[in-house]
Design an enzyme around this catalytic site. Structure first.
Site, PDB file in Angstrom:
ATOM      1  N   LYS A  20       0.834  -1.201   0.000  1.00 21.19           N
ATOM      2  CA  LYS A  20       0.000   0.000   0.000  1.00 21.19           C
ATOM      3  C   LYS A  20       0.877   1.262   0.000  1.00 21.19           C
ATOM      4  O   LYS A  20       2.096   1.167   0.216  1.00 21.19           O
ATOM      5  CB  LYS A  20      -0.925  -0.050   1.228  1.00 21.19           C
ATOM      6  N   TYR A  60     -11.985  -2.740  -3.525  1.00 20.21           N
ATOM      7  CA  TYR A  60     -12.558  -2.864  -2.182  1.00 20.21           C
ATOM      8  C   TYR A  60     -14.091  -2.823  -2.201  1.00 20.21           C
ATOM      9  O   TYR A  60     -14.710  -2.448  -1.197  1.00 20.21           O
ATOM     10  CB  TYR A  60     -12.007  -1.761  -1.270  1.00 20.21           C
ATOM     11  N   PHE A  68     -15.472   3.279   7.301  1.00 26.68           N
ATOM     12  CA  PHE A  68     -14.096   3.689   6.976  1.00 26.68           C
ATOM     13  C   PHE A  68     -13.803   3.651   5.473  1.00 26.68           C
ATOM     14  O   PHE A  68     -12.674   3.907   5.053  1.00 26.68           O
ATOM     15  CB  PHE A  68     -13.085   2.818   7.730  1.00 26.68           C
ATOM     16  N   THR A 102      -5.354  -8.130  10.297  1.00 23.69           N
ATOM     17  CA  THR A 102      -5.708  -6.824   9.721  1.00 23.69           C
ATOM     18  C   THR A 102      -5.292  -5.670  10.625  1.00 23.69           C
ATOM     19  O   THR A 102      -4.724  -4.680  10.163  1.00 23.69           O
ATOM     20  CB  THR A 102      -7.235  -6.779   9.476  1.00 23.69           C
ATOM     21  N   ASN A 123      -1.857  -0.049   7.412  1.00 23.61           N
ATOM     22  CA  ASN A 123      -1.328  -1.391   7.686  1.00 23.61           C
ATOM     23  C   ASN A 123      -0.495  -1.985   6.545  1.00 23.61           C
ATOM     24  O   ASN A 123      -0.307  -3.190   6.455  1.00 23.61           O
ATOM     25  CB  ASN A 123      -2.447  -2.337   8.145  1.00 23.61           C
ATOM     26  N   HIS A 126      -1.636  -5.579   1.468  1.00 24.96           N
ATOM     27  CA  HIS A 126      -2.887  -6.284   1.184  1.00 24.96           C
ATOM     28  C   HIS A 126      -2.569  -7.695   0.705  1.00 24.96           C
ATOM     29  O   HIS A 126      -1.598  -7.893  -0.025  1.00 24.96           O
ATOM     30  CB  HIS A 126      -3.683  -5.568   0.087  1.00 24.96           C
ATOM     31  N   GLU A 137      -9.073 -10.501  -8.046  1.00 30.45           N
ATOM     32  CA  GLU A 137      -8.164  -9.363  -7.885  1.00 30.45           C
ATOM     33  C   GLU A 137      -7.055  -9.384  -8.938  1.00 30.45           C
ATOM     34  O   GLU A 137      -6.669  -8.333  -9.462  1.00 30.45           O
ATOM     35  CB  GLU A 137      -7.587  -9.363  -6.459  1.00 30.45           C
TER      36      GLU A 137
HETATM   37  P1  IDP Z   1      -7.579  -7.219   5.180  1.00 29.47           P
HETATM   38  O1  IDP Z   1      -6.783  -6.145   4.472  1.00 29.47           O
HETATM   39  O2  IDP Z   1      -6.781  -7.817   6.303  1.00 29.47           O
HETATM   40  O3  IDP Z   1      -8.152  -8.245   4.245  1.00 29.47           O
HETATM   41  P2  IDP Z   1     -10.255  -6.076   5.335  1.00 29.47           P
HETATM   42  O4  IDP Z   1     -11.250  -6.321   6.415  1.00 29.47           O
HETATM   43  O5  IDP Z   1     -10.494  -6.693   4.001  1.00 29.47           O
HETATM   44  O6  IDP Z   1      -8.819  -6.499   5.910  1.00 29.47           O
HETATM   45  O7  IDP Z   1     -10.128  -4.500   5.178  1.00 29.47           O
HETATM   46  C1  IDP Z   1      -9.410  -3.951   4.100  1.00 29.47           C
HETATM   47  C2  IDP Z   1      -8.561  -2.801   4.592  1.00 29.47           C
HETATM   48  O8  IDP Z   1      -9.410  -1.771   5.080  1.00 29.47           O
HETATM   49  C3  IDP Z   1      -7.643  -3.141   5.769  1.00 29.47           C
HETATM   50  O9  IDP Z   1      -6.438  -3.760   5.377  1.00 29.47           O
HETATM   51  C4  IDP Z   1      -7.416  -1.768   6.360  1.00 29.47           C
HETATM   52  O10 IDP Z   1      -6.453  -1.027   5.600  1.00 29.47           O
HETATM   53  C5  IDP Z   1      -8.780  -1.120   6.164  1.00 29.47           C
HETATM   54  N1  IDP Z   1      -9.601  -1.256   7.377  1.00 29.47           N
HETATM   55  C6  IDP Z   1     -10.229  -2.366   7.824  1.00 29.47           C
HETATM   56  N2  IDP Z   1     -10.880  -2.133   8.971  1.00 29.47           N
HETATM   57  C7  IDP Z   1     -10.668  -0.838   9.249  1.00 29.47           C
HETATM   58  C8  IDP Z   1     -11.089   0.023  10.312  1.00 29.47           C
HETATM   59  O11 IDP Z   1     -11.773  -0.386  11.248  1.00 29.47           O
HETATM   60  N3  IDP Z   1     -10.659   1.320  10.248  1.00 29.47           N
HETATM   61  C9  IDP Z   1      -9.892   1.803   9.231  1.00 29.47           C
HETATM   62  N4  IDP Z   1      -9.483   1.035   8.221  1.00 29.47           N
HETATM   63  C10 IDP Z   1      -9.861  -0.266   8.223  1.00 29.47           C
HETATM   64 MG    MG Z   2      -9.594  -8.079   2.769  1.00 30.47          MG
END
Ligand code: IDP
Ligand code: MG
Length: 160
Positions: A20, A60, A68, A102, A123, A126, A137
């Site tokens: 990212k 997404y 968010f 995550t 974070n 991905h 994807e």
């Molecule tokens: P993942 O990336 O581990 O698959 P997902 O639930 O698919 O997690 O969420 C996608 C991305 O959205 C996360 O990697 C993170 O960057 C962001 N995200 C997820 N939950 C939150 C949140 O509660 N606050 C802000 N960003 C979030």
């Molecule tokens: Mg995901």
């Protein structure tokens, strides 16, 4: 040698891994690629891109209802990302393990997020969550297709 290659390709998975914008800005591109390379996975495609909001919203789409979501799209659109396809045995689930949970506060030390990230909204990386979403994807990010090749090291990574 030919038989062992056929055996491997029958159990082969592909996953979409993305560094990212924060991972790129923090100079973690080499570190993240290094971990997948050293594990024994095969690089099948890679590019540095800034595809724009519409493309990121498509990536997404499943999260469109989340509070968010807009912040996530702003974050993902804030700079270039490194888009990659990695192949190997069980690479979808193993790739997720290598990234970590995550939320970096829940990611184990030794994982990419556990080692380099603090907040869920920054974070770093991905990884596809299932074989079906990985293929979706890969099709979205690599319309041009990926590079098929036969790594000579496979006999040293796989027993059969
Ligand atoms: P993942 O990336 O581990 O698959 P997902 O639930 O698919 O997690 O969420 C996608 C991305 O959205 C996360 O990697 C993170 O960057 C962001 N995200 C997820 N939950 C939150 C949140 O509660 N606050 C802000 N960003 C979030
Ligand atoms: Mg995901």
């Amino acid at each position: 040698l030919i038989n062992s290659f056929l055996l491997q390709t029958s159990t082969m998975e592909r996953t979409y891994i993305m560094i990212k914008p924060d991972g790129v800005q923090r100079n973690l591109v080499g570190e993240i690629i290094k971990r997948f390379e050293q594990k024994g996975y095969q690089l099948l495609a890679m590019k540095l891109v800034r595809p724009g909001k519409e493309h990121l919203q498509a990536h997404y789409a499943d999260l469109a209802g989340k509070g968010f979501f807009n912040g996530l799209i702003e974050y993902m659109n804030s700079g270039p990302v490194v888009a990659m396809v990695w192949g190997g045995f069980n690479v979808v689930a193993e790739g997720r393990k290598m990234l970590g949970a995550t939320k970096p506060s829940e990611s184990a030390p030794g994982t990419i997020r556990g080692d380099f990230a603090v907040e869920v909204g920054r974070n770093i990386c991905h990884g596809s969550d299932a074989v079906a979403s990985a293929e979706k994807e890969i099709a979205l990010w690599f319309k041009e297709g990926v590079c098929e090749w036969n790594p000579s090291r496979n006999a040293w990574v796989y027993e059969n």
